[in-house]
Design a protein around this motif. Structure first.
Motif, mmCIF file in Angstrom:
data_model
loop_
_atom_site.group_PDB
_atom_site.id
_atom_site.type_symbol
_atom_site.label_atom_id
_atom_site.label_comp_id
_atom_site.label_asym_id
_atom_site.label_seq_id
_atom_site.Cartn_x
_atom_site.Cartn_y
_atom_site.Cartn_z
ATOM 1 N N SER A 31 7.446 11.915 -4.827
ATOM 2 C CA SER A 31 6.715 10.739 -4.347
ATOM 3 C C SER A 31 5.809 11.118 -3.183
ATOM 4 O O SER A 31 6.053 12.075 -2.460
ATOM 5 N N SER A 32 4.742 10.327 -3.000
ATOM 6 C CA SER A 32 3.839 10.557 -1.872
ATOM 7 C C SER A 32 4.359 9.929 -0.595
ATOM 8 O O SER A 32 3.785 10.119 0.478
ATOM 9 N N ILE A 33 5.455 9.170 -0.698
ATOM 10 C CA ILE A 33 6.031 8.482 0.457
ATOM 11 C C ILE A 33 6.867 9.458 1.284
ATOM 12 O O ILE A 33 7.656 10.235 0.758
ATOM 13 N N THR A 34 6.694 9.414 2.604
ATOM 14 C CA THR A 34 7.488 10.212 3.531
ATOM 15 C C THR A 34 8.358 9.271 4.363
ATOM 16 O O THR A 34 7.874 8.268 4.879
ATOM 17 N N ASP A 80 0.827 -1.223 0.000
ATOM 18 C CA ASP A 80 0.000 0.000 0.000
ATOM 19 C C ASP A 80 0.850 1.257 0.000
ATOM 20 O O ASP A 80 0.921 1.993 0.972
ATOM 21 N N THR A 81 1.512 1.515 -1.120
ATOM 22 C CA THR A 81 2.488 2.592 -1.170
ATOM 23 C C THR A 81 1.875 3.969 -1.187
ATOM 24 O O THR A 81 2.571 4.968 -1.077
ATOM 25 N N SER A 82 0.572 4.083 -1.311
ATOM 26 C CA SER A 82 -0.018 5.418 -1.310
ATOM 27 C C SER A 82 -1.427 5.368 -0.755
ATOM 28 O O SER A 82 -2.109 4.359 -0.824
ATOM 29 N N ASP A 83 -1.868 6.477 -0.221
ATOM 30 C CA ASP A 83 -3.239 6.616 0.222
ATOM 31 C C ASP A 83 -4.053 7.221 -0.909
ATOM 32 O O ASP A 83 -3.525 7.721 -1.896
ATOM 33 N N PRO A 99 -3.131 11.557 -0.452
ATOM 34 C CA PRO A 99 -2.136 11.887 0.564
ATOM 35 C C PRO A 99 -2.122 13.360 0.927
ATOM 36 O O PRO A 99 -1.834 13.729 2.058
ATOM 37 N N ARG A 125 1.742 5.556 3.973
ATOM 38 C CA ARG A 125 2.613 6.408 3.160
ATOM 39 C C ARG A 125 3.914 6.772 3.864
ATOM 40 O O ARG A 125 4.784 7.408 3.263
ATOM 41 N N TYR A 126 4.060 6.384 5.137
ATOM 42 C CA TYR A 126 5.297 6.640 5.866
ATOM 43 C C TYR A 126 6.189 5.409 5.835
ATOM 44 O O TYR A 126 5.731 4.303 6.087
ATOM 45 N N ARG A 127 7.465 5.611 5.518
ATOM 46 C CA ARG A 127 8.452 4.538 5.511
ATOM 47 C C ARG A 127 9.394 4.743 6.687
ATOM 48 O O ARG A 127 9.971 5.823 6.841
#
Length: 206
Positions: free
Chosen positions: A120-123, A68-71, A74, A157-159
């Motif tokens: 990217s939407s990932i933080t 689930d790499t994105s909401d 975001p 979305r948070y790593r």
């Protein structure tokens, strides 16, 4: 070459730790006694090292870190800051002492970094931990507890990345590799003995 001295000069009072959490009455602030001995035998430190630092690779382990790499949207979510991350992890119990990671200065707000993913939407959330001694055998377990706490609490979305602060552990690179190896982390989290210890560590979280 002189040994690096860790920045843990004293045990901090819970009331002195930076927080946005509203404190409950004093009766609920007491830290419960360490329940470690009830979970694992006396040689627990060696067992932790064996479980977490030996070959734990599980080819069938779930790749939970990349799901689930994105909401759906975001941009509509409120961004977390370092204080909120600190509040999530500072109340984790140390596995060896009846104190929290915040009280022992194993986690510190200045050592928490939130790094946007650019386009990217990932933080990325980077937490640097400071073991109480440079040869701490439980550093990997502590890092695993922090990772589990954050991955349970944060949106997908948070790593999360956990690292030992530079110069604070004699096996720094090895511990860092273990804590950020997805297969090893997944396999460790399937170990029932470790899950019991992690549950005890996280039981004090606010």
């Amino acid at each position: 070459m002189s040994e690096v001295i860790n920045a843990n000069p004293k045990i901090l009072s819970i009331q002195d730790l930076p927080t946005r959490v509203v404190f409950l009455p004093s009766s609920s602030l007491s830290t419960p006694p360490c329940a470690l001995d009830a979970v694992l035998p006396t040689h627990s430190a060696n067992l932790y090292s064996t479980l977490l630092l030996d070959d734990l690779s599980d080819p069938e382990a779930d790749d939970f870190s990349d799901s689930d790499t994105s909401d759906s949207d975001p941009s509509s979510l409120d961004a977390l800051d370092e204080q909120e991350i600190y509040d999530l992890i500072s109340s984790i119990s140390d596995p060896e002492h009846p104190l929290t990671l915040g009280q022992l200065a194993v986690v510190n707000k200045p050592d928490i970094h939130i790094l946007p993913g650019g386009t990217s939407s990932i933080t990325r959330v980077l937490v640097e931990i400071t073991p109480t001694i440079t040869h701490c055998s439980l550093a990997t377990l502590i890092g695993l507890g922090i990772r589990v706490r954050l991955e349970r609490a944060l949106p997908p979305r948070y790593r999360v990345e956990i690292r030992v602060k530079k110069g604070t552990h004699q096996s720094e690179s090895q511990v860092n590799k273990q804590l950020n190896d997805k297969e090893r982390v997944a396999a460790a989290c399937e170990n029932q003995q470790l899950l019991g210890v992690l549950s005890t560590m996280l039981a004090t979280c606010r």
